[in-house]
Scaffold this motif. Structure first.
Motif, short mmCIF file in Angstrom:
data_model
loop_
_atom_site.label_atom_id
_atom_site.label_comp_id
_atom_site.label_asym_id
_atom_site.label_seq_id
_atom_site.Cartn_x
_atom_site.Cartn_y
_atom_site.Cartn_z
N ALA A 4 27.99 19.27 45.64
CA ALA A 4 28.51 18.11 44.62
C ALA A 4 29.36 18.91 43.62
N ASP A 5 29.11 20.13 43.59
CA ASP A 5 30.03 20.85 42.30
C ASP A 5 30.18 22.24 42.77
N CYS A 6 31.10 23.14 42.03
CA CYS A 6 31.56 24.22 42.36
C CYS A 6 30.64 25.39 41.82
N TRP A 7 30.89 26.59 42.50
CA TRP A 7 30.17 27.82 41.93
C TRP A 7 31.21 28.80 41.88
N LEU A 8 31.01 29.59 40.83
CA LEU A 8 32.13 30.76 40.38
C LEU A 8 31.15 31.94 40.01
N HIS A 9 31.75 33.00 40.70
CA HIS A 9 31.06 34.15 40.44
C HIS A 9 30.99 34.62 38.89
N PRO A 10 29.73 35.03 38.49
CA PRO A 10 29.54 35.33 37.14
C PRO A 10 30.28 36.28 36.54
N ASP A 11 31.24 37.21 37.25
CA ASP A 11 32.12 38.30 36.68
C ASP A 11 33.34 37.81 36.72
N VAL A 12 33.61 36.36 36.94
CA VAL A 12 34.89 35.77 36.68
C VAL A 12 35.06 35.02 35.56
N GLU A 13 36.33 34.83 34.86
CA GLU A 13 36.11 33.84 33.81
C GLU A 13 37.78 33.44 33.67
N VAL A 14 38.02 32.34 33.05
CA VAL A 14 39.22 31.84 32.78
C VAL A 14 39.95 32.54 31.52
N ARG A 15 41.23 32.94 31.82
CA ARG A 15 42.24 33.68 30.54
C ARG A 15 43.36 33.19 30.94
N ALA A 16 44.32 33.53 29.75
CA ALA A 16 45.70 33.38 29.81
C ALA A 16 46.39 34.18 31.06
N SER A 17 47.22 33.48 31.81
CA SER A 17 47.80 33.89 33.10
C SER A 17 49.41 34.23 33.10
N ALA A 18 49.98 35.17 33.46
CA ALA A 18 51.36 35.03 33.58
C ALA A 18 51.84 34.42 34.68
N ILE A 19 50.91 33.89 35.59
CA ILE A 19 51.38 32.94 36.90
C ILE A 19 51.56 31.53 36.72
N ALA A 20 50.56 31.08 35.86
CA ALA A 20 50.68 29.64 35.62
C ALA A 20 49.54 29.03 34.44
N GLY A 21 49.83 30.01 33.16
CA GLY A 21 49.35 29.45 31.98
C GLY A 21 47.85 29.84 31.90
N ARG A 22 47.00 29.65 32.69
CA ARG A 22 45.70 29.97 32.60
C ARG A 22 45.31 30.38 34.36
N GLY A 23 44.28 31.28 34.32
CA GLY A 23 43.91 31.84 35.70
C GLY A 23 42.49 32.24 35.61
N LEU A 24 42.09 32.74 36.68
CA LEU A 24 40.84 33.60 36.92
C LEU A 24 41.01 34.98 36.92
N PHE A 25 40.18 35.50 35.97
CA PHE A 25 39.91 37.03 36.12
C PHE A 25 38.69 37.59 35.99
N ALA A 26 38.79 38.82 36.93
CA ALA A 26 37.60 39.66 36.97
C ALA A 26 37.08 40.43 35.84
N THR A 27 35.96 40.38 35.43
CA THR A 27 35.36 40.80 34.23
C THR A 27 34.59 42.13 34.47
N ALA A 28 34.41 42.31 35.82
CA ALA A 28 33.54 43.66 36.34
C ALA A 28 34.26 43.71 37.79
N PRO A 29 34.20 45.00 38.33
CA PRO A 29 34.60 45.18 39.80
C PRO A 29 34.07 44.23 40.77
N LEU A 30 34.66 43.83 41.69
CA LEU A 30 34.42 42.86 42.59
C LEU A 30 34.66 43.49 44.02
N ALA A 31 33.63 43.79 44.82
CA ALA A 31 33.85 44.63 46.13
C ALA A 31 34.45 43.64 47.09
#
Length: 175
Positions: A9-36
């Motif tokens: 019913a809803d989405c799930w996002l890895h806890p080490d990813v957050e929304v920030r300002a993006s050069a691609i399209a205004g806002r985007g998702l960014f890793a806050t820790a290494p993701l293997a």
């Protein structure tokens, strides 16, 4: 054609990813820790609609100046994400660091460093023939325009292998 499982019913996002300002399209998702490589980063959820309902939804959203996030999941079947979940800020790149595991799941295509924008190739998840979008990803592999027919490009088939939404994977295998 394989059956399409029902989405969560809803989405799930890895806890080490957050929304920030993006050069691609205004806002985007960014890793806050290494993701293997191989780490599941996003699971999409929402409701399934057919093409007619999707066109009506897009028309209403345009009148109301709202954004609607969708992904093709079957022949004339589309997932509509709940409004403005963080997952919906995932931007396109012609050289993405995520790829598809199934109709709803994106995983790291390679190791992703902290601070790196987390992206996927929209061509790997749309089966809408007339979809076209100008690209501003800035990648050395940028195609300039992303279309609903990009699954036919040999270089993308080679690059992504089996990592397409199942509908496109089936089309590639049948071609």
């Amino acid at each position: 054609m394989r059956p399409v499982p029902l989405p969560a019913a809803d989405c799930w996002l890895h806890p080490d990813v957050e929304v920030r300002a993006s050069a691609i399209a205004g806002r985007g998702l960014f890793a806050t820790a290494p993701l293997a490589a191989g780490t599941v980063v996003s699971r999409l959820g929402g409701r399934l609609v057919d093409g007619a309902a999707l066109r009506e939804l897009f028309a209403r959203a345009a009148r109301e100046r709202r954004y609607v996030d969708t992904v093709s999941v079957g022949e004339d079947l589309h997932l509509v994400l709940p409004p403005r979940r963080p997952n919906g800020y995932g931007n396109h790149s012609c050289d993405p660091n995520l790829w598809w595991l199934d109709a709803y799941t994106l995983a790291a295509r390679r190791d992703i460093a902290p601070g790196e924008e987390v992206t996927n190739d929209y061509a790997a998840c749309t089966a809408v023939a007339d979809f076209a979008m100008a690209c501003s990803c800035g990648s050395a592999l940028c195609r300039g325009t992303v279309t609903g027919a990009d699954w036919r490009l040999p270089e993308l088939r080679e690059r992504y292998g089996e990592h397409w939404i199942p509908l496109l994977r089936d089309r590639i295998q049948a071609a």
